[in-house]
Each structure stands twice: as C-alpha cells, then as structure tokens.
Design a protein around this motif. Structure first.
Motif, short mmCIF file in Angstrom:
data_model
loop_
_atom_site.label_atom_id
_atom_site.label_comp_id
_atom_site.label_asym_id
_atom_site.label_seq_id
_atom_site.Cartn_x
_atom_site.Cartn_y
_atom_site.Cartn_z
N THR A 49 -1.81 10.29 1.34
CA THR A 49 -1.45 10.39 2.75
C THR A 49 -1.38 8.99 3.36
O THR A 49 -1.86 8.00 2.78
N GLU A 50 -0.82 8.92 4.56
CA GLU A 50 -0.70 7.63 5.25
C GLU A 50 -2.06 7.00 5.49
O GLU A 50 -2.23 5.78 5.33
N ASP A 51 -3.06 7.80 5.87
CA ASP A 51 -4.40 7.28 6.15
C ASP A 51 -5.05 6.71 4.89
O ASP A 51 -5.68 5.64 4.93
N ILE A 52 -4.90 7.42 3.76
CA ILE A 52 -5.49 6.94 2.51
C ILE A 52 -4.79 5.68 2.04
O ILE A 52 -5.42 4.73 1.56
N LYS A 53 -3.46 5.62 2.21
CA LYS A 53 -2.72 4.41 1.86
C LYS A 53 -3.20 3.22 2.68
O LYS A 53 -3.39 2.11 2.16
N ALA A 54 -3.42 3.46 3.98
CA ALA A 54 -3.91 2.38 4.85
C ALA A 54 -5.27 1.87 4.38
O ALA A 54 -5.51 0.66 4.35
#
Length: 360
Positions: free
Chosen positions: A241-246
C-alpha cells in the motif's frame, strides 16, 4: 534324485541375511511413528530459523541493504520443502493404521516401506538445510549508480544562472530549493546540469534521485521510481500500500545523505506521504524542484527560491546566433537583421533553440 537340486544354507547365514534386511528396512516401518514425530519437529525448527532470518533480512533491507542470493536460495528451499512435509503428515493416520505386529510389519508392506523411506529422506534433507542455514551476513550494500547523468544542451548564456543556483544549494542552511519560471525558460535544463554536477562532487552525497512529477500528481508513481533507484526487488513492492511504501522509503533514506530532484511540479508534493525525510542541517540532504508557479515554493516550504528568468537581449542573441550558424547568417544581407529581431522578441531558450535550428 528326480532332477531336484539340493541347496544347503546354514542357519547362521539365514539369520545374518534376515538381520541385514531388517537393519536396512526396519527403520522405515518399525520406526515410522518416531520418524514422523522427528520430521514434524525438524520442520518446526527450520521454519523458526527461516522466520528469524527473514526478520533479520527485513531489518537490513530497511537500511537499504540487499539480501544475498545464497540466503534467498536457502529461504526458497525451506519454503519448497514445507508442502512436501505437510503432504506426508496428512497421510500419517492412514499409514500408522496399516502397521501390525507392534509396528514391526505392515498390512501393506510395499506402501509402508515407500512411505517410511520418503519420511527418512525428508528428515535428511531438512538436516542438510539446517546445517547450511548459518548466515553470519544475510544482506549487503549494493552500490547503485550514485548519480545517473542526464543528456543536456550546452549551457549557452545560462552559466551564471547555474552557478548561482548551485552555490545557493550548497549553503548549509539550504535544504529545499525551488526553481520557478515560465514554461520554456530553461528550468529542466538548469536542473539537469545541477544533477550532472553532483557526479563531480565526490562522495559527499550517497545518492541523487531524479523524478519527473508532471501536472497529474501520482504519489505511488513517485514512490515506485524512488524505490527503483534505491533497490532492485520490485515484485513484492508492487503489492504494498501507499503507506507501507512510504514507511519503507523513509527507513532507507533516513540512513542516507540524499539529493532529490523533482522536475515539473504543479501542486504541492507531500514529502511525508511519499516517505522522504525532510532535509535539515543535521542530515545534510537536499531537495531541488522546478515549477511554473511561484506559490508552489511557499507550499513546499522552501529554504530558498530562485526565479529562472528569460535571457537578456544580448544572451538571447548569443544563443540564437549560435543555433542559426555563421553560414546561414552570412548567406543573405537581410538575415542578420531578421535574426536579431527574432532574438529580441523571443528570449526563451527553448523557443530560441527550436526557431534557430529551423532557420538554420
């Protein structure tokens, strides 16, 4: 007598042959239940070792290291052996029920023998894997190209602007620098030359990352391009997800002295959403971006902004005359006058390059 052949075998020899047969095959059948228990225990132990190793790898990867191929190969072998063990365990009750004579024999001798042999061979495979699974080093730093140089136009008439931007960026208190100006004024060319100059700085910065943002802001695309520069394993990355990538990007970049170059910003890029640590005097990191909109500099929280302006009349003529060329300029008496008129009215480097090449 009557054509019969008499064969004499001693009692000792017969006993020896039977014992030999039992010693070879007895463990497969008589020791079946004990071996199955040992197999399950061995699998549990090697899975625990794999989980410990994977936790160590994840921790190393967050620091920007890359797992060794031999380590990944060992993990894959463990993952491959798990379903094979589970298959044998599912057959356990059926095979155990076939045993008779206190486990020394079987109602289906061939089937039990083959099953017991598979159990023993898997125990041996797991033991071999266990002996190979001691890794003092699980991951190492892979040096990607620190700076990927970009093709650029010669800096005709823009050298002073490049020096001014570079000197300002290298000041300790400058972490984020915004370059703003109208389209075609040379912002991307200027940023490309800044990118290439980092290749001559030496080891002062760990990595320089170039990202084209464009009008339609896509956080995940920016994250993907940053990660591709930092790492090479993109299969599992795409599923995150975007949060995990961040979080992953942040945990790598926080250990690096990085430079992030963002070209063509039309709206605020939230660095926290992307996972980029904010530059500071302490970490020594730098971010430079280009935009047509001066107000974006305020929204991005720049430490300094710089307007990339149209060329002066003299600089415009210098660039345009070089593009047109002396042969064309001297081919007719009216051409120099016409060329000067064009250069005076149009002082955008991009337009001057295109018109000059066409006129030539």
């Amino acid at each position: 007598m009557g054509g019969c052949v008499s064969v004499s075998i001693s009692c000792d020899q017969l006993t020896k042959d039977v014992c030999s047969c039992l010693s070879r095959n007895g463990d497969y059948i008589h020791g079946l239940e004990e071996n199955l228990t040992a197999l399950q225990r061995a699998l549990e132990e090697i899975e625990q070792r794999r989980e410990d190793l994977l936790r160590k790898i994840v921790s190393e990867e967050r620091r920007g290291l890359q797992r060794l191929s031999v380590v990944q190969g060992w993990v894959s072998k463990v993952e491959e052996i798990v379903p094979r063990v589970n298959e044998l365990v599912r057959m356990r009750s059926v095979q155990v029920q076939r045993l008779c004579l206190c486990g020394y024999c079987s109602k289906d001798l061939v089937s039990s023998y083959r099953y017991g042999k598979r159990v023993m061979k898997l125990i041996e495979e797991i033991e071999l894997l266990r002996s190979q699974g001691n890794f003092a080093v699980a991951a190492e730093r892979v040096d990607a190209a620190r700076v990927e140089e970009r093709p650029t136009r010669p800096m005709v008439a823009m050298e002073s602007m490049l020096e001014g931007a570079w000197n300002r960026l290298m000041e300790d208190e400058i972490g984020i620098l915004g370059l703003h100006g109208m389209g075609g004024v040379g912002k991307t060319t200027l940023l490309s030359h800044i990118n290439n100059r980092f290749s001559r700085v030496g080891g002062e910065f760990d990595i320089v990352i170039w990202i084209v943002v464009s009008k339609e802001l896509q956080i995940q695309r920016i994250q993907d391009e940053i990660w591709e520069k930092l790492r090479s394993d993109n299969e599992k990355w795409k599923q995150k997800t975007e949060d995990i990538k961040a979080s992953n990007i942040y945990n790598v970049l926080k250990h690096k002295r990085f430079v992030l170059l963002l070209d063509d910003i039309w709206s605020k890029v939230d660095l926290t959403e992307v996972g980029v640590p904010f530059p500071s005097r302490e970490n020594g990191c730098k971010i430079v971006f280009t935009t047509r909109l001066k107000e974006i500099c305020g929204r991005m929280g720049v430490d300094s902004d710089m307007e990339v302006r149209c060329l002066s009349p003299d600089d415009a003529w210098d660039l345009f005359s070089k593009k047109v060329g002396e042969i064309t300029l001297g081919s007719h008496p009216e051409i120099p006058t016409l060329a000067r008129t064009v250069a005076k009215k149009c002082r955008l480097p991009l337009a001057l390059n295109v018109i000059g090449e066409t006129m030539a």
